[in-house]
Scaffold this active site. Sequence first.
Site, short mmCIF file in Angstrom:
data_model
loop_
_atom_site.label_atom_id
_atom_site.label_comp_id
_atom_site.label_asym_id
_atom_site.label_seq_id
_atom_site.Cartn_x
_atom_site.Cartn_y
_atom_site.Cartn_z
N ASN A 104 0.82 -1.22 0.00
CA ASN A 104 0.00 0.00 0.00
C ASN A 104 0.85 1.27 0.00
O ASN A 104 0.36 2.34 0.34
CB ASN A 104 -1.01 -0.01 1.16
CG ASN A 104 -0.33 -0.17 2.52
OD1 ASN A 104 0.87 -0.01 2.64
ND2 ASN A 104 -1.12 -0.47 3.53
N ARG A 136 3.34 7.46 11.33
CA ARG A 136 2.81 7.01 12.62
C ARG A 136 2.67 8.21 13.53
O ARG A 136 3.55 9.07 13.60
CB ARG A 136 3.75 5.97 13.26
CG ARG A 136 3.70 4.59 12.60
CD ARG A 136 2.34 3.91 12.77
NE ARG A 136 2.31 2.60 12.13
CZ ARG A 136 1.81 2.35 10.92
NH1 ARG A 136 1.30 3.33 10.19
NH2 ARG A 136 1.81 1.12 10.43
N GLN A 160 -5.16 3.65 18.35
CA GLN A 160 -6.20 3.49 17.34
C GLN A 160 -7.14 2.36 17.75
O GLN A 160 -6.64 1.27 18.01
CB GLN A 160 -5.57 3.21 15.96
CG GLN A 160 -4.89 4.45 15.41
CD GLN A 160 -4.36 4.28 14.00
OE1 GLN A 160 -3.82 5.21 13.44
NE2 GLN A 160 -4.49 3.12 13.42
N HIS A 165 -7.44 6.26 9.94
CA HIS A 165 -6.30 5.60 9.28
C HIS A 165 -6.79 4.82 8.05
O HIS A 165 -7.08 3.63 8.13
CB HIS A 165 -5.63 4.66 10.28
CG HIS A 165 -4.27 4.19 9.86
ND1 HIS A 165 -3.36 3.70 10.75
CD2 HIS A 165 -3.67 4.12 8.65
CE1 HIS A 165 -2.27 3.34 10.10
NE2 HIS A 165 -2.45 3.58 8.81
P1 NAD Z 1 10.28 1.67 3.60
O1 NAD Z 1 10.88 0.61 4.45
O2 NAD Z 1 10.32 1.51 2.12
O3 NAD Z 1 10.98 3.08 3.91
C1 NAD Z 1 11.30 3.50 5.18
C2 NAD Z 1 12.46 4.50 5.04
O4 NAD Z 1 12.64 5.14 6.32
C3 NAD Z 1 13.79 3.84 4.69
O5 NAD Z 1 14.32 4.46 3.52
C4 NAD Z 1 14.66 4.12 5.91
O6 NAD Z 1 16.02 4.32 5.58
C5 NAD Z 1 14.02 5.39 6.45
N1 NAD Z 1 14.29 5.65 7.86
C6 NAD Z 1 14.26 4.79 8.91
N2 NAD Z 1 14.57 5.43 10.05
C7 NAD Z 1 14.79 6.72 9.72
C8 NAD Z 1 15.15 7.88 10.48
N3 NAD Z 1 15.36 7.81 11.80
N4 NAD Z 1 15.29 9.05 9.82
C9 NAD Z 1 15.11 9.12 8.48
N5 NAD Z 1 14.77 8.06 7.71
C10 NAD Z 1 14.60 6.88 8.33
O7 NAD Z 1 8.80 1.85 4.11
P2 NAD Z 1 7.57 2.57 3.39
O8 NAD Z 1 6.79 1.58 2.62
O9 NAD Z 1 8.04 3.79 2.71
O10 NAD Z 1 6.70 2.92 4.69
C11 NAD Z 1 7.20 3.84 5.65
C12 NAD Z 1 6.29 3.88 6.86
O11 NAD Z 1 5.03 4.41 6.50
C13 NAD Z 1 5.95 2.50 7.46
O12 NAD Z 1 6.94 2.05 8.35
C14 NAD Z 1 4.65 2.77 8.16
O13 NAD Z 1 4.88 3.20 9.50
C15 NAD Z 1 4.04 3.91 7.36
N6 NAD Z 1 2.89 3.42 6.56
C16 NAD Z 1 1.66 3.98 6.79
C17 NAD Z 1 0.57 3.52 6.07
C18 NAD Z 1 -0.79 4.12 6.26
O14 NAD Z 1 -1.78 3.47 5.93
N7 NAD Z 1 -0.90 5.34 6.75
C19 NAD Z 1 0.72 2.47 5.16
C20 NAD Z 1 1.99 1.97 4.92
C21 NAD Z 1 3.06 2.43 5.65
#
Ligand code: NAD
Length: 394
Positions: free
Chosen positions: A147, A285, A314, A333
Amino acid sequence: MAKILCVLYPDPVTGYPPAYARDSIPSLGEYPDGQTLPSPSAVDFTPGELLGSASGELGLRKFLEEQGHELVVTSDKEGPDSVFDRELADTDVVISQPFWPAYLTAERIAAAPKLKLALTAGIGSDHVDLDAAIKAGITVAEVTFSNSISVAEHAVMQILALVRSFVPSHEWVVKGGWNIADSVERAYDLEGMDVGVLAAGRIGQAVLRRLAPFDVRLHYFDTHRLPAEVEHDLGLTFHPDAQSLARSVDVVSIHAPLHPQTYHLFDAGLIGSMRRGSYIVNTARAEIVVRDDIVKALESGRLAGYAGDVWYPQPPAADHPWRTMPHEAMTPHVSGTTLSAQARYAAGTREILEDFLTGRPIRDTYLIVNGGELAGTGAKSYTADGSASPGTGK
Ligand code: NAD
């Protein structure tokens, strides 16, 4: 035979199944980075159906019961008398969603001696105490990329909703008014603004790509720097830390996972260093920002707007201050659970279950914790140093 306990959000109040607005969803070839879409042996649903709510059951019942496994599906997840807590004791697999998280705390993990797999039907496994999962030898897996684009589209929508002041304008129409001046007194163009993302992973990078045609100046910070050609193609300015990013932009969109390094990162100090009238969009988050510092910054005018669709806990209480704070464009959400996304995360959940139940390795990119340590995507995107388990309230 395994017992699978699946926690899903409740059905629509108007009943299940809903009347669908469209007859089909587009079929995609692959994800933008070439990763293949979920590939279970089969699916027992029609893509585009509501699969993420309790009656949708992620389309899993027929497949699991035909193989003799037990599937328990519930929305009742809070408190010691909940179905979730009662069923956990002899469960092998917990499936949960970030939208309606069954918080797998250390206490709950200790009360689940048979638990071997915590599977997130979506992305983001911070509702699992990763340190406790590591110690207990539990595998944590999620449906990476399922997603990500859904969320990126939502973030772009919320950036535009804030900057263009969409919600108040819409409310004037519903109220029967034609109040042009009231509608536009806080409305701006995005064009020419400095827009940044905190984390340029799958979602953050997709947001950058979608914003590039808006003729904005793009910025990012990620603990892993993007390849030079991507920075060049999108005209990105890389920042060495979140502080440098925050003070350099008009809009920041948050896309980092919640883990000890990002817990409460956006507090009064960091928000206070931003330009007056900045906007924050947070689809990552809720606990990456300090709840009450956001409210105060909106009330004082330090922030011009805050939008997001992630809350803690949530579901949030009816009196959660983000429901009533000024200049917000909040959603529950939902960004990652469009009907389009559900087809992918339901298929990915089944792929992971098929592999787990037959002893095959789970795709590395789906893994967060495996074999007593962070693994796969988890090893790149999370830290679990025993200091905190922020998503489970510790
Ligand atoms: P991903 O693993 O592709 O990307 C995460 C990125 O965060 C990586 O590039 C990593 O290097 C970076 N990162 C980690 N710690 C960091 C920090 N301290 N400072 C800067 N960058 C940092 O994940 P994604 O698919 O892009 O998803 C990211 C986040 O989005 C998920 O972990 C989840 O919490 C959230 N998400 C929310 C929904 C929603 O429905 N709202 C859905 C999917 C994901």
